[in-house]
Design a protein around this motif. Structure first.
Motif, PDB file in Angstrom:
ATOM      1  N   THR A   1       0.850  -1.120  -0.066  1.00  0.00           N
ATOM      2  CA  THR A   1       0.014  -0.037   0.019  1.00  0.00           C
ATOM      3  C   THR A   1       0.959   1.187  -0.065  1.00  0.00           C
ATOM      4  O   THR A   1       2.182   1.098   0.205  1.00  0.00           O
ATOM      5  CB  THR A   1      -0.755  -0.082   1.281  1.00  0.00           C
ATOM      6  N   PRO A   2       0.429   2.397  -0.342  1.00  0.00           N
ATOM      7  CA  PRO A   2       1.102   3.400  -0.264  1.00  0.00           C
ATOM      8  C   PRO A   2       1.662   3.967   1.073  1.00  0.00           C
ATOM      9  O   PRO A   2       2.849   4.339   1.304  1.00  0.00           O
ATOM     10  CB  PRO A   2       0.170   4.676  -0.489  1.00  0.00           C
ATOM     11  N   ALA A   3       1.239   3.163   2.093  1.00  0.00           N
ATOM     12  CA  ALA A   3       1.892   3.528   3.618  1.00  0.00           C
ATOM     13  C   ALA A   3       2.578   2.385   3.787  1.00  0.00           C
ATOM     14  O   ALA A   3       3.331   2.522   4.875  1.00  0.00           O
ATOM     15  CB  ALA A   3       0.550   3.203   4.605  1.00  0.00           C
ATOM     16  N   GLY A   4       2.979   1.546   2.890  1.00  0.00           N
ATOM     17  CA  GLY A   4       4.051   0.700   2.938  1.00  0.00           C
ATOM     18  C   GLY A   4       3.536  -0.699   3.577  1.00  0.00           C
ATOM     19  O   GLY A   4       4.614  -1.479   4.075  1.00  0.00           O
ATOM     20  N   LEU A   5       2.448  -1.107   3.555  1.00  0.00           N
ATOM     21  CA  LEU A   5       1.854  -2.290   4.353  1.00  0.00           C
ATOM     22  C   LEU A   5       1.927  -3.406   3.121  1.00  0.00           C
ATOM     23  O   LEU A   5       1.335  -3.088   1.895  1.00  0.00           O
ATOM     24  CB  LEU A   5       0.502  -2.288   4.740  1.00  0.00           C
ATOM     25  N   ALA A   6       2.694  -4.418   3.538  1.00  0.00           N
ATOM     26  CA  ALA A   6       2.605  -5.528   2.458  1.00  0.00           C
ATOM     27  C   ALA A   6       1.343  -6.553   2.523  1.00  0.00           C
ATOM     28  O   ALA A   6       0.718  -6.685   3.502  1.00  0.00           O
ATOM     29  CB  ALA A   6       3.831  -6.406   2.728  1.00  0.00           C
ATOM     30  N   ILE A   7       0.951  -6.695   1.351  1.00  0.00           N
ATOM     31  CA  ILE A   7      -0.300  -7.518   1.129  1.00  0.00           C
ATOM     32  C   ILE A   7      -0.007  -8.632  -0.049  1.00  0.00           C
ATOM     33  O   ILE A   7       0.372  -8.323  -0.855  1.00  0.00           O
ATOM     34  CB  ILE A   7      -1.529  -6.516   0.322  1.00  0.00           C
ATOM     35  N   LEU A   8      -0.154  -9.873   0.693  1.00  0.00           N
ATOM     36  CA  LEU A   8       0.056 -11.087  -0.212  1.00  0.00           C
ATOM     37  C   LEU A   8      -1.301 -11.766  -0.237  1.00  0.00           C
ATOM     38  O   LEU A   8      -1.818 -12.189   0.192  1.00  0.00           O
ATOM     39  CB  LEU A   8       1.039 -11.954   0.390  1.00  0.00           C
TER      40      LEU A   8
ATOM     41  N   LEU B   1      -1.238 -10.210   5.495  1.00  0.00           N
ATOM     42  CA  LEU B   1      -0.763  -8.777   5.470  1.00  0.00           C
ATOM     43  C   LEU B   1       0.507  -8.714   6.275  1.00  0.00           C
ATOM     44  O   LEU B   1       0.729  -9.498   7.138  1.00  0.00           O
ATOM     45  CB  LEU B   1      -1.739  -7.921   6.015  1.00  0.00           C
ATOM     46  N   GLY B   2       1.225  -7.574   6.076  1.00  0.00           N
ATOM     47  CA  GLY B   2       2.361  -7.194   6.812  1.00  0.00           C
ATOM     48  C   GLY B   2       3.596  -8.375   6.942  1.00  0.00           C
ATOM     49  O   GLY B   2       4.023  -8.664   5.988  1.00  0.00           O
ATOM     50  N   ARG B   3       4.013  -8.390   8.005  1.00  0.00           N
ATOM     51  CA  ARG B   3       5.485  -9.066   8.387  1.00  0.00           C
ATOM     52  C   ARG B   3       5.185 -10.495   7.930  1.00  0.00           C
ATOM     53  O   ARG B   3       6.273 -11.035   7.157  1.00  0.00           O
ATOM     54  CB  ARG B   3       5.544  -9.090   9.684  1.00  0.00           C
ATOM     55  N   GLN B   4       3.868 -11.172   7.898  1.00  0.00           N
ATOM     56  CA  GLN B   4       3.881 -12.574   7.327  1.00  0.00           C
ATOM     57  C   GLN B   4       3.742 -12.457   5.871  1.00  0.00           C
ATOM     58  O   GLN B   4       4.709 -13.344   5.322  1.00  0.00           O
ATOM     59  CB  GLN B   4       2.624 -13.157   7.699  1.00  0.00           C
ATOM     60  N   ALA B   5       3.248 -11.493   5.349  1.00  0.00           N
ATOM     61  CA  ALA B   5       3.195 -11.168   3.791  1.00  0.00           C
ATOM     62  C   ALA B   5       4.664 -11.040   3.265  1.00  0.00           C
ATOM     63  O   ALA B   5       5.264 -11.592   2.283  1.00  0.00           O
ATOM     64  CB  ALA B   5       2.336 -10.225   3.401  1.00  0.00           C
ATOM     65  N   GLU B   6       5.522 -10.404   4.030  1.00  0.00           N
ATOM     66  CA  GLU B   6       6.784 -10.206   3.608  1.00  0.00           C
ATOM     67  C   GLU B   6       7.700 -11.100   3.442  1.00  0.00           C
ATOM     68  O   GLU B   6       8.661 -11.367   2.730  1.00  0.00           O
ATOM     69  CB  GLU B   6       7.412  -9.015   4.389  1.00  0.00           C
ATOM     70  N   MET B   7       7.495 -11.994   4.684  1.00  0.00           N
ATOM     71  CA  MET B   7       8.157 -13.281   4.878  1.00  0.00           C
ATOM     72  C   MET B   7       8.047 -14.271   3.831  1.00  0.00           C
ATOM     73  O   MET B   7       9.163 -14.809   3.485  1.00  0.00           O
ATOM     74  CB  MET B   7       7.741 -13.897   6.306  1.00  0.00           C
ATOM     75  N   TRP B   8       6.953 -14.520   3.276  1.00  0.00           N
ATOM     76  CA  TRP B   8       6.375 -15.470   2.289  1.00  0.00           C
ATOM     77  C   TRP B   8       6.464 -14.931   0.919  1.00  0.00           C
ATOM     78  O   TRP B   8       6.415 -15.854  -0.140  1.00  0.00           O
ATOM     79  CB  TRP B   8       5.275 -16.207   2.659  1.00  0.00           C
ATOM     80  N   GLY B   9       6.592 -13.669   0.747  1.00  0.00           N
ATOM     81  CA  GLY B   9       5.943 -12.973  -0.484  1.00  0.00           C
ATOM     82  C   GLY B   9       6.966 -13.494  -1.843  1.00  0.00           C
ATOM     83  O   GLY B   9       6.097 -14.003  -2.862  1.00  0.00           O
ATOM     84  N   ASP B  10       8.173 -13.809  -1.506  1.00  0.00           N
ATOM     85  CA  ASP B  10       9.112 -14.246  -2.756  1.00  0.00           C
ATOM     86  C   ASP B  10       9.201 -15.565  -2.826  1.00  0.00           C
ATOM     87  O   ASP B  10       9.957 -16.066  -3.773  1.00  0.00           O
ATOM     88  CB  ASP B  10      10.461 -13.324  -2.836  1.00  0.00           C
ATOM     89  N   LEU B  11       8.732 -16.351  -1.785  1.00  0.00           N
ATOM     90  CA  LEU B  11       9.378 -17.683  -1.597  1.00  0.00           C
ATOM     91  C   LEU B  11       8.325 -18.941  -2.183  1.00  0.00           C
ATOM     92  O   LEU B  11       8.699 -19.873  -2.170  1.00  0.00           O
ATOM     93  CB  LEU B  11       9.559 -17.914  -0.143  1.00  0.00           C
ATOM     94  N   LEU B  12       7.205 -18.307  -2.514  1.00  0.00           N
ATOM     95  CA  LEU B  12       6.162 -19.214  -2.848  1.00  0.00           C
ATOM     96  C   LEU B  12       5.747 -19.220  -4.436  1.00  0.00           C
ATOM     97  O   LEU B  12       5.674 -18.265  -5.067  1.00  0.00           O
ATOM     98  CB  LEU B  12       4.633 -18.925  -2.168  1.00  0.00           C
ATOM     99  N   ASP B  13       5.717 -20.352  -5.008  1.00  0.00           N
ATOM    100  CA  ASP B  13       5.489 -20.833  -6.316  1.00  0.00           C
ATOM    101  C   ASP B  13       4.170 -21.352  -6.457  1.00  0.00           C
ATOM    102  O   ASP B  13       3.541 -21.992  -5.717  1.00  0.00           O
ATOM    103  CB  ASP B  13       6.557 -21.617  -6.988  1.00  0.00           C
ATOM    104  N   GLN B  14       3.659 -21.192  -8.000  1.00  0.00           N
ATOM    105  CA  GLN B  14       2.490 -22.095  -8.134  1.00  0.00           C
ATOM    106  C   GLN B  14       2.816 -23.463  -7.775  1.00  0.00           C
ATOM    107  O   GLN B  14       3.552 -24.074  -8.080  1.00  0.00           O
ATOM    108  CB  GLN B  14       2.182 -22.012  -9.928  1.00  0.00           C
ATOM    109  N   GLY B  15       1.529 -24.394  -6.981  1.00  0.00           N
ATOM    110  CA  GLY B  15       1.818 -25.659  -6.930  1.00  0.00           C
ATOM    111  C   GLY B  15       2.319 -25.946  -5.407  1.00  0.00           C
ATOM    112  O   GLY B  15       1.978 -26.983  -4.962  1.00  0.00           O
TER     113      GLY B  15
END
Lengths: 238, 238
Positions: free
Chosen positions: A23-30, A59-73
């Protein structure tokens, strides 16, 4: 008022690569699309597989933790709750029931089976799809019968939520019950407390303006009626 | 380390009138004996009813709220967790896994069936007995076979708990798995993460000093292996 209970447990496969943004406020959304197949017992003793796709937001910290690590399947376990949101769009009141993940845990897939849908997206077979709710009915139940004579009841549940340091919120959940459960539920009235164990399902329909709409609701597996106990106890219980 | 997840959901009948007392410091303690029968599916497609009695402890405000209002036979829903306690008795280290209720809700019993045991105590038929756990194995699993050739595995699970403003605690839970689940579990090693959905059961045995001992443990219904996801992610996840 019955206390608020609102817990979701899901295990499925990521149908697509998850969508990460800020978000503009910097909150991560996955936003994830979880896909699975539930094994349900039929009345005649047989089993049937019922597919589901659920959008889940982290949202937030959990989203940032997993955001780049998850693939289809990827198989994941989600623990969370149902979150009711309403807003206005072009002067029209809109609402949705979101599945909000509080925690996400990727799971090993050895020995697990995936099915593939017509778009080549994976679904996990023998998935997990369970919700626990407690709240109060917002209206008298509607009991109907299908042309085959099967009872079906629709219930509106208001689930209260008390968050530390935040306002009390209410989440409105549509619950559907079938057969014996529907006839049991038909005896309830607006304001009654209700405990639900069920599965999350998606309803879809076309609005009068031709727009495709979706609603997440609950298919009841078990219903109970919280009471105040044998004596009349005054005051709030939550 | 896998994050700690520890949730218990029970619905049963109060086998006896609950026991209410206060500690010298004025903390209310309500001990309940919840009794139920689970309907389990057998391998051959049939069903069998398995009885259980579980002691459940409720503390503080919730205990005071319900203490005087509950009678033998009352149906209740309990939401809680497993609490590991250890202490010394006559120089001997003792431990127990308690079922701790965070919330209790009395339920209406219309349409519900109770069975009666040989002591005249009620048990609720079609009860609810479900636990969700996540933790790490404290040892390599032990896989054995019954004389009939059925595989059974015993697992030790360490479930971490982080409480706001309190020290981190670890709850040690014994988990038993049968057949396919046992053979799947036998591949795990000490330190591995494990997600468990199961039922609470009681083990009883006679100690070398002739004392009857009881242990609450978990019979696995579903097992999953949490991983760190496809990429190696460093750091704690909880």
């Amino acid at each position: 008022m019955a206390r608020g209970l609102n817990r979701v447990f899901l295990i499925g496969a990521l149908a697509t690569r998850p969508d990460m943004r800020y978000t503009p406020a910097g909150l991560a959304i996955l936003d994830l699309t979880l896909a699975g197949q539930d094994l349900l017992l039929s009345d005649n003793g047989g089993e049937r597989e019922v597919s589901w796709y659920h959008r889940v937001r982290l949202l937030g910290r959990q989203a940032e933790m997993w955001g780049d690590l998850l693939d289809q399947g990827q198989l994941v376990f989600v623990e969370g709750r149902l979150e009711y949101r309403q807003w206005e769009k072009e002067g029209e009141r809109r609402s949705e029931l979101q599945i909000r993940a509080d925690f996400l845990d990727p799971l090993d897939d050895r020995g697990k089976e995936r099915a593939e849908d017509s778009r080549g997206q994976p679904r996990l077979r023998a998935a997990l799809n369970q919700v626990f709710l407690m709240g109060n009915l917002t209206r008298d139940p509607e009991l109907r019968y299908t042309p085959q004579g099967t009872a079906v009841a629709r219930l509106g549940l208001a689930v209260n939520e008390r968050r530390q340091g935040a306002e009390e919120r209410t989440h409105f959940v549509e619950v559907q019950a079938w057969r014996d459960l529907a006839e049991w539920a038909a005896e309830l009235r607006k304001g009654d407390g209700l405990f639900v164990i069920g599965r999350l399902v998606n309803d879809s329909w076309t609005s009068s303006s031709g727009e495709r709409r979706f609603q997440t609701r609950v298919e009841a597996l078990r219903l109970e009626r919280p009471t105040r106990g044998p004596a009349q106890a005054g005051g709030s219980r939550s």
